[in-house]
Design a protein around this motif. Structure first.
Motif, mmCIF file in Angstrom:
data_model
loop_
_atom_site.group_PDB
_atom_site.id
_atom_site.type_symbol
_atom_site.label_atom_id
_atom_site.label_comp_id
_atom_site.label_asym_id
_atom_site.label_seq_id
_atom_site.Cartn_x
_atom_site.Cartn_y
_atom_site.Cartn_z
ATOM 1 N N ALA A 119 0.848 -1.190 0.000
ATOM 2 C CA ALA A 119 0.000 0.000 0.000
ATOM 3 C C ALA A 119 0.887 1.245 0.000
ATOM 4 N N PHE A 120 0.472 2.252 -0.746
ATOM 5 C CA PHE A 120 1.218 3.496 -0.822
ATOM 6 C C PHE A 120 1.082 4.273 0.476
ATOM 7 N N LYS A 124 6.377 7.546 4.007
ATOM 8 C CA LYS A 124 7.622 6.797 3.832
ATOM 9 C C LYS A 124 8.486 7.339 2.692
ATOM 10 N N LEU A 125 8.007 8.363 2.021
ATOM 11 C CA LEU A 125 8.805 8.976 0.960
ATOM 12 C C LEU A 125 9.990 9.716 1.573
ATOM 13 N N PRO A 126 11.132 9.784 0.859
ATOM 14 C CA PRO A 126 12.277 10.524 1.395
ATOM 15 C C PRO A 126 11.931 12.008 1.519
ATOM 16 N N LYS A 127 12.477 12.630 2.511
ATOM 17 C CA LYS A 127 12.249 14.049 2.772
ATOM 18 C C LYS A 127 13.377 14.854 2.137
#
Length: 133
Positions: A119-120, A124-127
Motif C-alpha cells: 500500500a502506498f 515513507k517517501l524521502p524528505k
C-alpha cells in the motif's frame, strides 16, 4: 489427460502449416489463429480425446491449411500425455486431407511485482533537506 487450460497449437497439412492458441474448459474448446476463430465441444476419456470444432474466418487473405477459404467443421481425435497433446483432424468439407497437430499446455506465471506490491504510504517517501534562506 487433456487438462483444462490454454494451449499453444501447431498444425500442418500437406498444403501448409500454422500456429494458434486453444483454450479447453468444461467440455468446450475454442481459440484463434491469424485467419480463423474456432469453437466446439471436447470429450476426454483418459489420455484420449475427441472434439468437433467449427471454424470461421476473421481475416481475409490466404487460404487455410486445408486450401479453402470457407468455414470448416473439423473432427478431431488425439491423445495427451502430460503437458503435450497430439491429434489428427479432418475437415468434412475437404474429404481425404488430414491435419496433424500438437498442443502444448502453457503455464501462467504470476506477475513478478504482485508479491512486492504494498500500500502506498506518503509518509515513507524521502524528505527533501530544508533550505536556509
Amino acid at each position: 489427460m487433456l487438462k483444462d487450460g490454454t494451449y499453444a497449437a501447431w498444425y500442418s497439412t500437406p498444403l501448409d502449416q500454422g500456429t494458434g492458441i486453444v483454450h479447453v474448459a468444461d467440455g468446450q474448446i475454442w481459440g484463434r489463429d491469424s485467419l480463423m476463430t474456432y469453437h466446439g465441444s471436447c470429450r476426454v476419456d483418459g489420455d484420449r480425446f475427441t472434439a468437433t470444432v467449427s471454424t470461421k474466418r476473421h481475416t481475409d487473405g490466404r487460404a487455410t491449411v486445408f486450401g479453402v477459404e470457407d468455414e470448416l467443421t473439423l473432427d478431431i481425435e488425439g491423445y495427451s500425455l502430460g503437458k503435450i497433446a497430439r491429434y489428427t483432424a479432418t475437415a468434412q468439407q475437404v474429404p481425404g486431407m488430414i491435419l496433424h497437430g500438437t498442443l502444448i499446455l502453457t503455464e501462467q506465471q504470476p506477475p513478478a511485482c504482485a508479491e512486492q506490491a504494498q500500500a502506498f504510504n506518503p509518509d515513507k517517501l524521502p524528505k527533501l533537506p530544508k533550505r536556509s534562506r
